[in-house]
Design a protein around this motif. Structure first.
Motif, PDB file in Angstrom:
ATOM      1  N   LYS A 206       0.835  -1.206   0.000  1.00  0.00           N
ATOM      2  CA  LYS A 206       0.000   0.000   0.000  1.00  0.00           C
ATOM      3  C   LYS A 206       0.872   1.260   0.000  1.00  0.00           C
ATOM      4  CE  LYS A 206      -3.704  -2.397   0.048  1.00  0.00           C
ATOM      5  NZ  LYS A 206      -4.358  -3.006   1.227  1.00  0.00           N
ATOM      6  N   ALA A 207       1.986   1.221   0.731  1.00  0.00           N
ATOM      7  CA  ALA A 207       2.897   2.365   0.766  1.00  0.00           C
ATOM      8  C   ALA A 207       3.494   2.604  -0.621  1.00  0.00           C
ATOM      9  CB  ALA A 207       3.998   2.142   1.789  1.00  0.00           C
ATOM     10  N   LYS A 209       2.114   1.947  -3.513  1.00  0.00           N
ATOM     11  CA  LYS A 209       1.100   2.565  -4.371  1.00  0.00           C
ATOM     12  C   LYS A 209       0.959   4.045  -4.048  1.00  0.00           C
ATOM     13  CE  LYS A 209      -2.693   0.497  -5.948  1.00  0.00           C
ATOM     14  NZ  LYS A 209      -3.991  -0.195  -5.926  1.00  0.00           N
ATOM     15  N   MET A 210       1.012   4.338  -2.754  1.00  0.00           N
ATOM     16  CA  MET A 210       0.838   5.720  -2.325  1.00  0.00           C
ATOM     17  C   MET A 210       1.978   6.600  -2.835  1.00  0.00           C
ATOM     18  SD  MET A 210       0.272   7.174   1.538  1.00  0.00           S
ATOM     19  CE  MET A 210       1.915   6.810   2.102  1.00  0.00           C
ATOM     20  N   SER A 213       1.704   7.218  -6.609  1.00  0.00           N
ATOM     21  CA  SER A 213       0.706   8.248  -6.931  1.00  0.00           C
ATOM     22  C   SER A 213       1.258   9.638  -6.672  1.00  0.00           C
ATOM     23  CB  SER A 213      -0.545   8.084  -6.063  1.00  0.00           C
ATOM     24  OG  SER A 213      -1.337   7.048  -6.545  1.00  0.00           O
ATOM     25  N   HIS A 214       1.955   9.774  -5.561  1.00  0.00           N
ATOM     26  CA  HIS A 214       2.543  11.058  -5.194  1.00  0.00           C
ATOM     27  C   HIS A 214       3.500  11.524  -6.278  1.00  0.00           C
ATOM     28  CE1 HIS A 214       3.534  13.462  -1.304  1.00  0.00           C
ATOM     29  NE2 HIS A 214       3.350  14.235  -2.337  1.00  0.00           N
ATOM     30  N   ASN A 216       3.356  10.679  -9.389  1.00  0.00           N
ATOM     31  CA  ASN A 216       2.553  11.040 -10.570  1.00  0.00           C
ATOM     32  C   ASN A 216       2.053  12.468 -10.485  1.00  0.00           C
ATOM     33  OD1 ASN A 216       2.860   8.548 -11.735  1.00  0.00           O
ATOM     34  ND2 ASN A 216       0.940   7.726 -10.975  1.00  0.00           N
ATOM     35  N   VAL A 217       1.646  12.881  -9.293  1.00  0.00           N
ATOM     36  CA  VAL A 217       1.184  14.259  -9.107  1.00  0.00           C
ATOM     37  C   VAL A 217       2.325  15.228  -9.422  1.00  0.00           C
ATOM     38  CG1 VAL A 217       0.434  15.954  -7.383  1.00  0.00           C
ATOM     39  CG2 VAL A 217      -0.651  13.724  -7.475  1.00  0.00           C
ATOM     40  N   ASP A 220       2.681  15.543 -13.049  1.00  0.00           N
ATOM     41  CA  ASP A 220       1.630  16.385 -13.635  1.00  0.00           C
ATOM     42  C   ASP A 220       1.988  17.861 -13.508  1.00  0.00           C
ATOM     43  OD1 ASP A 220      -1.052  14.186 -12.617  1.00  0.00           O
ATOM     44  OD2 ASP A 220      -0.068  14.394 -14.561  1.00  0.00           O
ATOM     45  N   TYR A 221       2.522  18.260 -12.347  1.00  0.00           N
ATOM     46  CA  TYR A 221       2.962  19.653 -12.182  1.00  0.00           C
ATOM     47  C   TYR A 221       3.971  20.001 -13.279  1.00  0.00           C
ATOM     48  CZ  TYR A 221       0.937  20.262  -7.482  1.00  0.00           C
ATOM     49  OH  TYR A 221       0.097  20.382  -6.412  1.00  0.00           O
ATOM     50  N   GLU A 257       7.380  18.790  -4.493  1.00  0.00           N
ATOM     51  CA  GLU A 257       6.482  17.630  -4.403  1.00  0.00           C
ATOM     52  C   GLU A 257       7.243  16.341  -4.686  1.00  0.00           C
ATOM     53  OE1 GLU A 257       3.348  18.896  -3.743  1.00  0.00           O
ATOM     54  OE2 GLU A 257       2.771  16.903  -3.089  1.00  0.00           O
ATOM     55  N   MET A 260       9.286  15.471  -1.738  1.00  0.00           N
ATOM     56  CA  MET A 260       8.394  14.959  -0.685  1.00  0.00           C
ATOM     57  C   MET A 260       8.106  13.490  -0.928  1.00  0.00           C
ATOM     58  SD  MET A 260       5.308  17.586   0.111  1.00  0.00           S
ATOM     59  CE  MET A 260       5.074  18.209   1.736  1.00  0.00           C
ATOM     60  N   GLN A 264       9.538  10.298   1.308  1.00  0.00           N
ATOM     61  CA  GLN A 264       8.600   9.384   1.939  1.00  0.00           C
ATOM     62  C   GLN A 264       8.914   7.955   1.512  1.00  0.00           C
ATOM     63  OE1 GLN A 264       4.304   9.216   0.886  1.00  0.00           O
ATOM     64  NE2 GLN A 264       4.011   9.942   2.965  1.00  0.00           N
ATOM     65  N   LEU A 268       9.822   5.640   4.529  1.00  0.00           N
ATOM     66  CA  LEU A 268       8.692   4.817   4.935  1.00  0.00           C
ATOM     67  C   LEU A 268       8.610   3.529   4.121  1.00  0.00           C
ATOM     68  CD1 LEU A 268       6.131   4.624   6.704  1.00  0.00           C
ATOM     69  CD2 LEU A 268       4.893   5.780   4.880  1.00  0.00           C
ATOM     70  N   ALA A 364       6.992  20.955   3.223  1.00  0.00           N
ATOM     71  CA  ALA A 364       5.716  21.682   3.223  1.00  0.00           C
ATOM     72  C   ALA A 364       5.967  23.158   3.505  1.00  0.00           C
ATOM     73  CB  ALA A 364       4.765  21.082   4.246  1.00  0.00           C
TER      74      ALA A 364
ATOM     75  N   SER B  19      -3.492  18.363 -19.230  1.00  0.00           N
ATOM     76  CA  SER B  19      -2.551  18.165 -18.118  1.00  0.00           C
ATOM     77  C   SER B  19      -3.229  18.365 -16.779  1.00  0.00           C
ATOM     78  CB  SER B  19      -1.382  19.140 -18.190  1.00  0.00           C
ATOM     79  OG  SER B  19      -0.794  19.096 -19.443  1.00  0.00           O
ATOM     80  N   LEU B  23      -3.862  15.883 -13.584  1.00  0.00           N
ATOM     81  CA  LEU B  23      -3.545  16.211 -12.193  1.00  0.00           C
ATOM     82  C   LEU B  23      -4.723  15.860 -11.274  1.00  0.00           C
ATOM     83  CD1 LEU B  23      -1.771  17.614 -10.017  1.00  0.00           C
ATOM     84  CD2 LEU B  23      -2.844  19.755 -10.663  1.00  0.00           C
ATOM     85  N   ASN B  26      -4.894  12.048 -10.918  1.00  0.00           N
ATOM     86  CA  ASN B  26      -3.833  11.476 -10.089  1.00  0.00           C
ATOM     87  C   ASN B  26      -3.946  11.877  -8.637  1.00  0.00           C
ATOM     88  OD1 ASN B  26      -2.373   9.816 -11.863  1.00  0.00           O
ATOM     89  ND2 ASN B  26      -1.438  11.595 -12.823  1.00  0.00           N
ATOM     90  N   LEU B  30      -4.178   9.436  -5.522  1.00  0.00           N
ATOM     91  CA  LEU B  30      -3.326   9.598  -4.348  1.00  0.00           C
ATOM     92  C   LEU B  30      -4.181   9.541  -3.077  1.00  0.00           C
ATOM     93  CD1 LEU B  30      -0.663  10.222  -2.929  1.00  0.00           C
ATOM     94  CD2 LEU B  30      -0.984  12.629  -3.462  1.00  0.00           C
ATOM     95  N   ASN B  33      -5.219   5.914  -2.482  1.00  0.00           N
ATOM     96  CA  ASN B  33      -4.092   5.092  -2.034  1.00  0.00           C
ATOM     97  C   ASN B  33      -3.626   5.465  -0.631  1.00  0.00           C
ATOM     98  OD1 ASN B  33      -4.083   3.617  -4.403  1.00  0.00           O
ATOM     99  ND2 ASN B  33      -2.616   4.952  -5.426  1.00  0.00           N
ATOM    100  N   THR B  34      -3.759   6.759  -0.288  1.00  0.00           N
ATOM    101  CA  THR B  34      -3.398   7.191   1.063  1.00  0.00           C
ATOM    102  C   THR B  34      -4.353   6.580   2.077  1.00  0.00           C
ATOM    103  OG1 THR B  34      -2.564   9.273   0.171  1.00  0.00           O
ATOM    104  CG2 THR B  34      -2.929   9.192   2.529  1.00  0.00           C
ATOM    105  N   SER B  36      -6.040   3.854   1.751  1.00  0.00           N
ATOM    106  CA  SER B  36      -5.757   2.425   1.777  1.00  0.00           C
ATOM    107  C   SER B  36      -4.537   2.132   2.642  1.00  0.00           C
ATOM    108  CB  SER B  36      -5.549   1.965   0.329  1.00  0.00           C
ATOM    109  OG  SER B  36      -5.122   0.654   0.281  1.00  0.00           O
ATOM    110  N   PHE B  37      -3.505   2.966   2.507  1.00  0.00           N
ATOM    111  CA  PHE B  37      -2.305   2.786   3.325  1.00  0.00           C
ATOM    112  C   PHE B  37      -2.634   3.015   4.800  1.00  0.00           C
ATOM    113  CE2 PHE B  37       1.883   2.518   4.781  1.00  0.00           C
ATOM    114  CZ  PHE B  37       2.118   3.585   5.641  1.00  0.00           C
ATOM    115  N   GLN B 188      -0.913  22.817   2.232  1.00  0.00           N
ATOM    116  CA  GLN B 188       0.429  22.623   2.795  1.00  0.00           C
ATOM    117  C   GLN B 188       0.452  22.980   4.281  1.00  0.00           C
ATOM    118  OE1 GLN B 188       3.080  21.253   1.111  1.00  0.00           O
ATOM    119  NE2 GLN B 188       1.610  20.938  -0.536  1.00  0.00           N
ATOM    120  N   ILE B 192       1.529  20.625   7.476  1.00  0.00           N
ATOM    121  CA  ILE B 192       2.496  20.985   8.517  1.00  0.00           C
ATOM    122  C   ILE B 192       1.882  20.717   9.885  1.00  0.00           C
ATOM    123  CG2 ILE B 192       3.768  22.891   9.598  1.00  0.00           C
ATOM    124  CD1 ILE B 192       4.007  24.124   6.782  1.00  0.00           C
TER     125      ILE B 192
END
Lengths: 381, 206
Positions: A206-207, A209-210, A213-214, A216-217, A220-221, A257, A260, A264, A268, A364, B19, B23, B26, B30, B33-34, B36-37, B188, B192
């Motif tokens: 699961k970690a 996959k997470m 995805s992160h 991938n984001v 996208d940026y 990002e 980050m 992780q 993790l 962050a 694009s 975003l 995705n 995310l 998946n978060t 799920s984790f 963000q 924090i």
């Protein structure tokens, strides 16, 4: 570079200090520079620097697994093969004269390198910090021998024949859970390990996959930034300045990002991956002890039979004695190993969770200040 | 040539829109998946026999659940602020481009037909031997040919007008972008907060 499992034991003993300061990603393999500093008399020189490949680590791991003497110890899990599928294709194309890697591809390769160095380094440090493994002859060869290990590896393979590896792994769990346990300690450990093993495997998946995805984001940026720049490029409207400013913001956001996500992953996901393998190594120890117990029980039955028949009694007695000795030895050393394993696990989780949290906070905060800066600029126009 | 520029803008905005849609997608992934984790981390915490570590893992699971919610909210902002805005622009420009193209093409067609008629008339006059009328016809044809070369741009002065009304659009765009960046700031800042609350829990593992 901090290692996953760095704790009070690993690498704080100055008599044998190992690290991997460098790694080269070549077309179809990774070359690790293994650096050793030692005060032990068993070594010829006080300092070594050798080149090793992943297969050399596997060879070392396998020889240790197949050493009878270490049956009562938790064998540090073998590092996984470096995964450079994408970047490797790119490097292959580079060799054929194609254009250079993009910034993003290079960054991804660096991240993979970071991960693989960490896990290979920890493997060696686990060996060097263990009172028995550090004295292993093959370990010393691995650290000292200044030539390619390939030839020695091939010879060793023929010698050992991969006995343990051919065993069906699924038999482990059945055998372990089938054992009639008289020892409270081992009963608890068995139940704990069997349950924990499936939970940590799931958490690792699961970690993974997470963090993917992160990433991938973050990608996208990157695409958004590119598209904004393209739109701004051949436009002379009032939009242009704003589009360019936005493109800049997204590019900076992407960097943060991405960092980050990969931090992780390092702290993790890699932690969970490592302990999934380490739990398996602990289960392997329980398996070997269960086999020894089964052997002992069989030897008892054989002795009874021999006594009934009045034949080969002395031999059967000797066999029974040896089986008991082996079982006792495994139980004694196993208890020590499993206890220190728990301590090691707790320390590693603590360290990595703290580091991950501190990094996420740092990134962050960076995001906030860059975003607020951009908002100010946009407002003032 | 301005036409080309306009069409380029159309293509580029479509790419940008795509694009941003990626975003949104995705970020939703995310979030899933978060969550799920988080569940998996909670199970791991339950299984862990070291008390302090077990508690820390449960706390980690709670943090990740909260973060999942953050991602969901951010994905909404991604969509409603940016994706929709871009979608509007794409639709506007498409309509504008199409509209102008149609008008221009129609005008061109008319002009061609008139020119043809005038040429036919000129041919008749040549045989009729009326030199003044012939010269008049030739002048008119020359004018029309010239106009035809220039006329396509007439359509585009309309485009220029369309674009300068974009000043309001630019203001809109800026306002929306600022709002969007502020939504990212909020996310963000929440992150924090959550991680700073978790840090002592992680340090408490002993």
């Amino acid at each position: 570079m901090t290692s996953i499992s760095e704790d009070i034991d690993l690498n704080n003993d100055a008599s044998l200090v190992i690290d991997i300061p460098d790694a080269l990603c070549e077309r179809d393999k990774v070359k690790f520079t293994v650096h050793t500093k030692t005060t032990l008399s068993s070594f010829q020189k006080p300092e070594y620097s050798v080149q090793r490949q992943h297969e050399d680590f596997i060879w070392l791991h396998d020889t240790i697994v197949e050493t009878e003497e270490y049956a009562g110890l938790i064998i540090p899990p073998a590092p996984p093969k470096p995964d450079f599928e994408g970047p490797r294709e790119k490097m292959h194309k580079l060799g054929e004269g194609e254009s250079s890697m993009t910034k993003e591809e290079y960054a991804k390769m660096k991240q993979e390198l970071e991960k693989t160095v960490q896990v290979h380094e920890v493997f060696l440090q686990r060996l060097s910090s263990h009172p028995m493994f550090r004295k292993d002859r093959n370990f010393q060869i691995f650290l000292e021998y200044d030539q390619d290990l390939t030839v020695r590896r091939k010879n060793a393979k023929e010698m050992f024949g991969g006995f343990f590896k051919n065993m069906v792994k699924s038999a482990d769990e059945v055998l372990i859970s089938g054992v009639k346990e008289v020892d409270e300690f081992f009963e608890q450990e068995k139940n704990f390990l069997l349950d924990y093993s499936s939970k940590i495997k799931d958490a690792t998946a699961k970690a993974e996959k997470m963090t993917r995805s992160h990433k991938n984001v973050a990608d996208d940026y990157n695409h958004i930034s590119g598209a904004l720049n393209n739109t701004a490029a051949d436009n002379n409207t009032a939009f242009k300045k704003h589009l360019e400013k936005c493109a800049e913001v997204f590019e900076k956001l992407r960097k943060v990002e991405d960092r980050m996500a990969s931090d992780q992953e390092l702290k993790l996901t890699e932690l969970l991956r490592y302990y999934t393998r380490d739990i398996q190594a602990a289960k392997d120890l329980l398996y070997r002890r269960a086999r020894a117990l089964a052997d002992y029980e069989n030897s008892n039955k054989a002795l009874d039979k021999a006594r009934l028949k009045g034949k080969d009694v002395a031999q059967a007695e000797e066999n029974q004695k040896q089986c008991l000795q082996k079982f006792d030895k495994l139980s004694e050393s196993g208890k020590k190993e499993l206890t220190s394993f728990k301590a090691r696990r707790v320390v590693a989780f603590r360290k990595n969770l703290i580091e991950m949290t501190e990094l996420e906070i740092k990134h962050a905060k960076n995001s906030v200040s860059l975003l607020q800066g951009s908002i100010e600029i946009l407002k003032s126009n | 040539e301005k036409q080309q520029q306009f069409e380029n803008l159309d293509v580029q905005l479509r790419k940008l829109h795509a694009s941003v849609e990626s975003l949104v997608f995705n970020r939703k992934e995310l979030s899933v998946n978060t969550a799920s984790f988080a569940k998996s981390a909670a199970m791991l915490g339950n299984s862990e026999d070291h008390t302090a570590l077990s508690r820390a893992l449960s706390q980690l699971a709670e943090v990740e659940e909260k973060i999942d919610q953050l991602h969901q909210d951010q994905a909404c902002a991604d969509f409603y602020l940016i994706s929709e805005l871009l979608g509007d622009y794409v639709r506007l420009i498409t309509a504008g481009v199409f509209d102008q193209r149609m008008k221009t093409w129609a005008k061109c067609q008319d002009a061609q037909v008139m020119l043809q008629r005038k040429r036919e008339a000129e041919a008749k006059l040549q045989h009729a031997n009326k030199p003044d009328k012939l010269q008049q016809a030739k002048d008119e044809i020359r004018e029309r040919v010239f106009a035809l070369a220039v006329k396509p741009n007439a359509g585009f002065s309309d485009l220029r007008v369309f674009f300068s009304s974009q000043k309001d659009r630019v203001k809109d765009f800026r306002v929306v972008i600022i709002k969007y960046l502020e939504s990212l700031v909020h996310t963000q800042q929440q992150l924090i907060k959550y991680w700073e609350a978790f840090l002592p829990e992680a340090k408490a593992i002993s």
